[in-house]
Scaffold this motif. Structure first.
Motif, PDB file in Angstrom:
ATOM      1  N   HIS A  17      -4.368  -6.698  -4.601  1.00  0.00           N
ATOM      2  CA  HIS A  17      -3.762  -7.168  -3.355  1.00  0.00           C
ATOM      3  C   HIS A  17      -4.093  -8.642  -3.137  1.00  0.00           C
ATOM      4  O   HIS A  17      -3.699  -9.216  -2.132  1.00  0.00           O
ATOM      5  CB  HIS A  17      -4.310  -6.372  -2.162  1.00  0.00           C
ATOM      6  CG  HIS A  17      -3.759  -4.988  -2.065  1.00  0.00           C
ATOM      7  ND1 HIS A  17      -2.492  -4.718  -1.631  1.00  0.00           N
ATOM      8  CD2 HIS A  17      -4.300  -3.784  -2.355  1.00  0.00           C
ATOM      9  CE1 HIS A  17      -2.269  -3.419  -1.650  1.00  0.00           C
ATOM     10  NE2 HIS A  17      -3.358  -2.830  -2.096  1.00  0.00           N
ATOM     11  N   LYS A  67       0.997   2.039  -7.091  1.00  0.00           N
ATOM     12  CA  LYS A  67       0.325   1.264  -8.143  1.00  0.00           C
ATOM     13  C   LYS A  67      -0.777   2.084  -8.838  1.00  0.00           C
ATOM     14  O   LYS A  67      -0.841   2.140 -10.065  1.00  0.00           O
ATOM     15  CB  LYS A  67      -0.281  -0.021  -7.549  1.00  0.00           C
ATOM     16  CG  LYS A  67       0.734  -0.899  -6.836  1.00  0.00           C
ATOM     17  CD  LYS A  67       0.099  -2.127  -6.226  1.00  0.00           C
ATOM     18  CE  LYS A  67      -0.931  -1.825  -5.159  1.00  0.00           C
ATOM     19  NZ  LYS A  67      -0.400  -1.158  -3.947  1.00  0.00           N
ATOM     20  N   SER A  68      -1.647   2.709  -8.024  1.00  0.00           N
ATOM     21  CA  SER A  68      -2.739   3.487  -8.618  1.00  0.00           C
ATOM     22  C   SER A  68      -2.190   4.684  -9.379  1.00  0.00           C
ATOM     23  O   SER A  68      -2.694   5.036 -10.457  1.00  0.00           O
ATOM     24  CB  SER A  68      -3.702   3.987  -7.538  1.00  0.00           C
ATOM     25  OG  SER A  68      -4.324   2.894  -6.920  1.00  0.00           O
ATOM     26  N   THR A  69      -1.134   5.299  -8.823  1.00  0.00           N
ATOM     27  CA  THR A  69      -0.536   6.457  -9.500  1.00  0.00           C
ATOM     28  C   THR A  69       0.013   6.035 -10.860  1.00  0.00           C
ATOM     29  O   THR A  69      -0.170   6.739 -11.864  1.00  0.00           O
ATOM     30  CB  THR A  69       0.582   7.059  -8.621  1.00  0.00           C
ATOM     31  OG1 THR A  69       0.022   7.367  -7.343  1.00  0.00           O
ATOM     32  CG2 THR A  69       1.152   8.307  -9.240  1.00  0.00           C
ATOM     33  N   SER A 120       0.848  -1.185   0.000  1.00  0.00           N
ATOM     34  CA  SER A 120       0.000   0.000   0.000  1.00  0.00           C
ATOM     35  C   SER A 120       0.893   1.247   0.000  1.00  0.00           C
ATOM     36  O   SER A 120       1.856   1.323   0.758  1.00  0.00           O
ATOM     37  CB  SER A 120      -0.873  -0.040   1.259  1.00  0.00           C
ATOM     38  OG  SER A 120      -1.737   1.036   1.241  1.00  0.00           O
ATOM     39  N   GLY A 121       0.589   2.175  -0.901  1.00  0.00           N
ATOM     40  CA  GLY A 121       1.375   3.404  -0.978  1.00  0.00           C
ATOM     41  C   GLY A 121       2.583   3.307  -1.896  1.00  0.00           C
ATOM     42  O   GLY A 121       3.318   4.278  -2.076  1.00  0.00           O
TER      43      GLY A 121
HETATM   44  N1  LIG Z   1      -2.686  13.609  -5.237  1.00  0.00           N
HETATM   45  C1  LIG Z   1      -1.690  13.245  -4.420  1.00  0.00           C
HETATM   46  N2  LIG Z   1      -0.944  14.175  -3.770  1.00  0.00           N
HETATM   47  C2  LIG Z   1       0.084  13.831  -2.975  1.00  0.00           C
HETATM   48  N3  LIG Z   1       0.445  12.550  -2.744  1.00  0.00           N
HETATM   49  C3  LIG Z   1      -0.264  11.576  -3.348  1.00  0.00           C
HETATM   50  C4  LIG Z   1      -1.363  11.864  -4.213  1.00  0.00           C
HETATM   51  N4  LIG Z   1      -1.867  10.683  -4.674  1.00  0.00           N
HETATM   52  C5  LIG Z   1      -1.115   9.711  -4.113  1.00  0.00           C
HETATM   53  N5  LIG Z   1      -0.156  10.243  -3.311  1.00  0.00           N
HETATM   54  C6  LIG Z   1       0.870   9.496  -2.569  1.00  0.00           C
HETATM   55  O1  LIG Z   1       1.606   8.734  -3.507  1.00  0.00           O
HETATM   56  C7  LIG Z   1       1.925   7.446  -2.959  1.00  0.00           C
HETATM   57  C8  LIG Z   1       1.387   6.344  -3.868  1.00  0.00           C
HETATM   58  O2  LIG Z   1      -0.046   6.313  -3.786  1.00  0.00           O
HETATM   59  P1  LIG Z   1      -0.903   5.240  -4.606  1.00  0.00           P
HETATM   60  O3  LIG Z   1      -2.338   5.494  -4.323  1.00  0.00           O
HETATM   61  O4  LIG Z   1      -0.460   5.264  -6.019  1.00  0.00           O
HETATM   62  O5  LIG Z   1      -0.406   3.881  -3.937  1.00  0.00           O
HETATM   63  P2  LIG Z   1      -0.985   2.413  -4.114  1.00  0.00           P
HETATM   64  O6  LIG Z   1       0.200   1.511  -4.282  1.00  0.00           O
HETATM   65  O7  LIG Z   1      -2.001   2.381  -5.205  1.00  0.00           O
HETATM   66  O8  LIG Z   1      -1.658   2.188  -2.707  1.00  0.00           O
HETATM   67  P3  LIG Z   1      -2.905   1.239  -2.260  1.00  0.00           P
HETATM   68  O9  LIG Z   1      -2.447  -0.169  -2.485  1.00  0.00           O
HETATM   69  O10 LIG Z   1      -3.059   1.566  -0.800  1.00  0.00           O
HETATM   70  O11 LIG Z   1      -4.102   1.641  -3.078  1.00  0.00           O
HETATM   71  C9  LIG Z   1       1.354   7.423  -1.551  1.00  0.00           C
HETATM   72  O12 LIG Z   1       2.374   7.752  -0.655  1.00  0.00           O
HETATM   73  C10 LIG Z   1       0.281   8.492  -1.573  1.00  0.00           C
HETATM   74  O13 LIG Z   1       0.124   9.071  -0.308  1.00  0.00           O
END
Ligand SMILES: Nc1ncnc2c1ncn2[C@@H]1O[C@H](COP(=O)(O)OP(=O)(O)OP(=O)(O)O)[C@@H](O)[C@H]1O
Length: 217
Positions: free
Chosen positions: A195, A42-44, A38-39
């Protein structure tokens, strides 16, 4: 055939790097699971590939077209044509029927094909619910509508962000099976953020995103 090629993708939010040096190739017909804590971003990464967010560096080639020289309008047109996106929270339009939600990508391309919409609804076993409104469906049914909508225009690439995150094990397995079948039917590549071990094992291969980048898992 390579559907998506990304080279050197990097993204940071203010002082915080999310990922850097991401290289990724997806071939037609394959489902690739994208794993990571998490974090980890992936979504980014998915949002950058979809054009919902913008990478700070790197290149993306989608369906043979380098996105860099294209203006915003041409990029959007290519993405409308070539991309299907499945969100964890479905993102259906509440005031449109199931059939009209599925027809949306076609309408955005200036097309109307009721037969194709009906065939997609049949493919996800929702043919009898075409006239219902989203609020009248269960979570598993809503996710199947979202899959039909993501594939109705036969995109080259399907990006799915935890499409089974809201579902129990039985419905998750059903949705994954449908996603796999429908993706293969339209010859698309699918990148699936998950996940779930079950979903990851159902994929053709697995990639893990961590602070060092993207690795085979
Ligand atoms: N708009 C934003 N502004 C600042 N930080 C952001 C923004 N969007 C995401 N982040 C940060 O970027 C990082 C990656 O976030 P992301 O949502 O891509 O992770 P993830 O791997 O998809 O997580 P999860 O499995 O919990 O969904 C995290 O630390 C998050 O806090």
């Amino acid at each position: 055939m390579t559907v998506l090629s990304a080279r050197g993708l990097a993204k940071r939010y203010a002082d915080t790097p999310v990922f850097t040096g991401i290289d990724l190739d997806l071939a037609a017909g394959e489902i690739v699971a994208l794993l990571g804590e998490s974090g980890s971003g992936k979504s980014t990464l998915l949002n950058c590939l979809a054009g919902l967010d913008e990478a700070d560096a790197g290149s993306i080639t989608l369906a043979g077209q380098d996105l860099r020289p294209l203006d915003d309008e041409a990029r959007s047109a290519l993405r409308r044509q070539s991309l299907g996106f499945i969100f964890q929270a479905f993102h259906l339009l509440p005031h449109l029927s199931v059939a009209d939600n599925v027809a949306l990508p076609l309408r955005l391309l200036g097309q109307r094909d009721d037969g194709r919409v009906a065939a997609m609804l049949d493919a996800v076993n929702l043919g009898s619910l075409a006239a219902r409104m989203p609020r009248q469906l269960s979570g598993g049914q809503l996710q199947r509508v979202a899959i039909a909508r993501a594939l109705v225009h036969r995109p080259k690439l399907v990006l799915a962000d935890e499409p089974t995150g809201n579902l129990d094990a039985r419905h998750a397995a059903e949705v994954l099976d449908l996603l796999r079948r429908c993706t293969h039917d339209v010859g698309a590549a699918c990148l699936l953020v998950t996940h779930s071990d079950v979903a990851a094992q159902a994929a053709d291969r697995r990639l893990r995103l961590d602070a060092d980048g993207l690795h085979a898992s």
